[in-house]
Design an enzyme around this catalytic site. Sequence first.
Site, PDB file in Angstrom:
ATOM      1  CB  SER A  51       0.182  -1.293   0.903  1.00  0.00           C
ATOM      2  OG  SER A  51       1.385  -0.531   1.298  1.00  0.00           O
ATOM      3  CG  HIS A 294       4.164  -3.781   2.068  1.00  0.00           C
ATOM      4  ND1 HIS A 294       5.209  -3.281   0.972  1.00  0.00           N
ATOM      5  CD2 HIS A 294       3.161  -3.153   1.920  1.00  0.00           C
ATOM      6  CE1 HIS A 294       4.806  -2.380   0.463  1.00  0.00           C
ATOM      7  NE2 HIS A 294       3.662  -2.132   1.193  1.00  0.00           N
TER       8      HIS A 294
END
Length: 315
Positions: A51, A294
Amino acid sequence: MTMQLRSTFAGLILVAAFLAAAVAVTHQQNSGSTGTATPVRMGPYVALGDSYTSGSRIPVQAGRPAGCDRSDRNYPAHIAARLDLRPDGVRDVSCSGATIADLTTSQSTGNGTNPAQISAVSRSTRLITIGIGGNDIGFSDMITRCVTLGAAVKFLDHRKEKSSHDAPCRDSYVDNGIDTTEKRIAGLAAKFASTLRDVQQRAPEAQIYVVGYPAVLPADGTRCGRRLPIAPGDVVYLRDIEERLNKTLQDQAMSAGATYVNTYAASQGHDACAAASTRWIEPLIPSSPAAAVHPNARGHRGMAEEILRAIRSIG
């Protein structure tokens, strides 16, 4: 040939040589003026990873399966654009939740199945980036646990009750004096080395770039506050774990003759606890479109710059 003709002819040769040299210098100056691409056209390009490569929840999400959460603004997309690669010469097969095993076997995402990522690599591939390993040591789960335990410590401090330590998360990973996460990192090395060999066998002429993880947390463990309520000692612990993970990836890349891309150094000060206007990593509650903890769009641009810098240094 008369003396006058010989002199005229020699003069013309000198003028022609001068003009050729001037054109060459001008071409060199123009071709180097932007500094945004390598002097050699590269491709086909394959992007492998998890990711932190796919760009989870950064719009616009593109590609199949949808469960891989690939963004059209992730670092593979930036690299392809900057290198002016043809769309049919770019394969981004990165996928959210991927482990090293998912490079060589199919991955079920809950919203479609991603084929083994390595299947996109062929003998014609010339450029490969690989960003993987965090899920193998459960880094996301570690952050979740550390946030939970850190919030409990902050609650006790607020209640004026004495907390036993400032690194409850670190202690939860120690079993009989052995840190279980360190064991997972040690086990990752052999798996990654084997996968790099498989990639090289499939694409023997490709340049391979192993992309390290950017800095998720700041050096100062007291700076996060509500953005990431992790105990100060556990901020230090998690930074140490990430640095060990990156060092393992770097060591295996060097052993395999691949290039390691250090995104950690460039992202220092742009962590999840930095100001919204400068951070590369989003905190628990993102202020920019991206998955929690993230890289955001700014982070992917920054990572792409580091990869392109590495490509230019070799190209």
